[in-house]
Design a protein around this motif. Structure first.
Motif, short mmCIF file in Angstrom:
data_model
loop_
_atom_site.label_atom_id
_atom_site.label_comp_id
_atom_site.label_asym_id
_atom_site.label_seq_id
_atom_site.Cartn_x
_atom_site.Cartn_y
_atom_site.Cartn_z
N LYS A 476 1.15 -1.12 0.28
CA LYS A 476 -0.16 -0.06 -0.51
C LYS A 476 1.21 1.27 0.08
CE LYS A 476 -4.32 -1.59 2.44
NZ LYS A 476 -5.20 -1.73 2.71
N ILE A 477 2.03 1.26 0.64
CA ILE A 477 3.15 2.44 0.49
C ILE A 477 3.53 2.52 -0.80
CG2 ILE A 477 5.50 3.36 1.48
CD1 ILE A 477 4.07 2.17 4.46
N ARG A 478 4.31 1.91 -1.59
CA ARG A 478 4.41 1.24 -2.52
C ARG A 478 3.48 2.19 -3.42
NH1 ARG A 478 6.99 -3.36 -2.39
NH2 ARG A 478 5.52 -4.73 -3.05
N GLY A 479 2.12 1.71 -3.17
CA GLY A 479 1.04 2.27 -4.59
C GLY A 479 0.68 3.28 -3.96
N ALA A 480 1.26 4.25 -2.30
CA ALA A 480 0.23 5.35 -1.96
C ALA A 480 0.80 6.79 -2.49
CB ALA A 480 0.41 5.64 -0.47
N PHE A 481 0.29 8.04 -3.34
CA PHE A 481 0.97 8.61 -3.44
C PHE A 481 2.17 9.16 -4.71
CE2 PHE A 481 -0.31 9.51 1.56
CZ PHE A 481 -0.43 10.34 0.96
#
Length: 552
Positions: A476-481
């Protein structure tokens, strides 16, 4: 030297209006002190009785030898000495004495303290006596047809037909009424009823009315008046005697856009102007001007209009998307106070931080642990009542304490659970990052359940809010922003040409980002330095570049 017990003698020249000069005052000091103490105690008793609830207390004011003074001068002198504004009721003379009535204990007390402090034109001291009494018989008497006609003529002069505005400011001191000895006090039911009758019969299309400086202590009569003029938009209640903000509840049903309250005791109860505006706006959400000043526009939340939700799924989607855009636009700002307008007065909020098998202080959720609500793990039976927030004030107070955030709206996953024409339940989940976090792991995942009812202008009003926060997964962090997502590879920066290496160093120096993030930004923009700098500047202004990009 004379003894302290010696008889006091009044050696003043002439006489005053209390004794007429026929005898001298002879008092022993102890007796005089006892009499003054007794009188002060008696006045305080009557004052507090008059301030108490229940039936209103009346006071008769007597001024011996007051007839020899001009009425205008006498009342002006009393007003200058009295600490509170007043309007005498039924001013009349009996022999050489002046009498009138006051229906406010504080004013009666202030007038009694003015005794012997006013010097007449010929040097005589003015005596003012105050005595509690029952309501005078004329108070409940309706105006005669002749008095009604005089009042109608007076109101006609004060009516502006082009603006549909009626000015009843200080109507009790209008010369046209006073010269006919007509006591027009709008805090008297009979007087207010007479005004209502004239308005209802002759000018029901009023849009503005000025009731300032009329000693109004309650709004029962004003509430009845406003019910007769549905088109009323502006109301002036300044410089009256309204003591509590709860009096304003009586006018909540009226769609006022302009309101004046300055000069009322209730205004002193608020700690600042923002609190004052908020309290008034809660009762009159459509208000545009308060005390003559334009109010700031509410951010994002409608509170006036329709009372049902659209049935069409497409309309529901638009409604939810607009709501979330407005809500998180405020939530992610520096000031979450405007969120008050998004919640129902009796809304509830619960919060849960999810950290299975971990210490909250070591897993990055320590800021949320204190307010986390999990009924299964609560050891204190009463803790649930403290953690479950009720009323919008307590809800927003808690939201203000949570860390500052920036939500990635592109990551939102929205699901409508149920809806009818009177309520809507939906869940939104996604990723946010903490703006003020000093930790490299500042990304969090959240899930939020909203239950809302229709707001009055087609928007949504939250009645229940449940928020769950947990640490975001790497995926999710890699896909965020994504506009400025961290590079997929955690390895060292790949080899670049000498020219690109020079550009990379310059970009890192100017942007402040580390080499890894600088390289990513240049690569995404095909090594166009100016374009990359422009994109960086815009994203940084929007707060979409995480702190980890600046760690070197």
């Amino acid at each position: 030297m004379a003894s302290s017990r010696a008889v006091w003698k009044n050696n003043k020249r002439g006489h005053d209006d209390n004794d007429g000069g026929h005898q001298q005052c002879k008092w022993k000091p102890q007796a005089l002190l006892r009499q003054q103490t007794h009188r002060e105690k008696w006045i305080k008793q009557q004052y507090h009785r008059g301030r108490g609830g229940g039936r209103r207390r009346w006071f008769k004011i007597t001024i011996p030898h007051g007839k020899k003074y001009d009425k205008k001068w006498l009342l002006s002198a009393l007003q200058d000495e009295c600490s509170r504004s007043f309007t005498p009721v039924k001013y009349h003379t009996q022999g050489h004495t002046v009498h009138f009535f006051i229906d406010d204990a504080a004013i009666a007390n202030a007038l009694s303290k003015a005794s012997r402090k006013i010097t007449g034109p010929k040097g005589y001291k003015l005596t003012v006596r105050m005595k509690p009494c029952s309501a005078p018989s004329f108070i409940h008497t309706e105006l005669t047809p002749e008095e009604l006609e005089r009042l109608k003529q007076c109101m006609s002069k004060r009516f502006d037909g082009s603006e549909q505005a009626l000015d009843l400011k200080s109507i009790g001191t209008d010369p046209d009424l006073m010269c006919q000895n007509i006591e027009m006090l709008l805090n008297r039911k009979s007087c207010m009823q007479a005004v209502i009758k004239i308005i209802e019969e002759h000018i029901p299309t009023l849009t503005s009315i000025n009731l300032s400086s009329n000693q109004l202590c309650h709004l029962d009569g004003v509430e009845e008046l406003l019910s007769k003029v549905p088109s009323l938009k502006a109301l002036n209640l300044s410089r009256n005697g309204l003591k509590t903000e709860q009096e304003l509840d009586k006018l909540q049903g009226f769609k006022l856009v302009e309101l004046w309250l300055d000069g009322n005791p209730l205004c002193a109860h608020f700690k600042d102007q923002a609190t004052y505006i908020s309290a008034v706006r809660q009762r009159f959400p459509q208000l545009l001007r308060l005390d003559g000043c334009d109010l700031p526009q509410l951010e994002g939340f409608d509170v006036e209009g329709s009372t049902t939700l659209p049935f069409h799924c497409g309309e529901i989607k638009k409604l939810v998307m607009r709501f979330l855009q407005d809500y998180y636009g405020v939530y992610d700002s520096d000031n979450r106070q405007p969120l008050l307008d998004a919640y129902h007065e009796r809304s509830s909020f619960s919060f849960r931080a999810h950290f299975p098998g971990q210490n909250p202080s070591t897993c990055g959720l320590g800021d949320y642990h204190r307010d986390s609500f999990n009924l299964h793990k609560l050891k204190e039976p009463t803790a649930q009542f403290h953690l479950l927030k009720r009323t919008r004030l307590s809800v927003v107070a808690l939201l203000n304490e949570l860390p500052k955030t920036l939500h990635d709206t592109a990551s939102f996953n929205i699901h409508v659970n149920s809806y009818s024409n009177t309520s809507l339940s939906f869940t939104v989940s996604g990723v946010f990052r903490e703006v003020d976090s000093r930790s490299a792991d500042c990304f969090k995942a959240f899930s939020r359940l909203f239950v809302a009812v229709p707001a009055r202008s087609g928007g949504l009003c939250i009645v229940n809010d449940e928020l769950c926060v947990k640490n975001a997964t790497e995926e999710k962090i890699r896909g965020a922003f994504r506009a400025m997502a961290p590079p997929h590879s955690s390895g060292p920066v790949c080899t670049v040409s000498a020219f690109q290496q020079e550009m990379l160093s310059a970009f890192s120096l100017q942007s402040g980002m580390n080499l890894e993030w600088s390289k990513k930004c240049l690569e995404d923009n095909k090594w166009d330095f100016n374009r990359a700098a422009h994109i960086f500047t815009n994203l940084k202004a929007m707060g979409k570049i995480p702190h980890i990009a600046f760690r070197k």
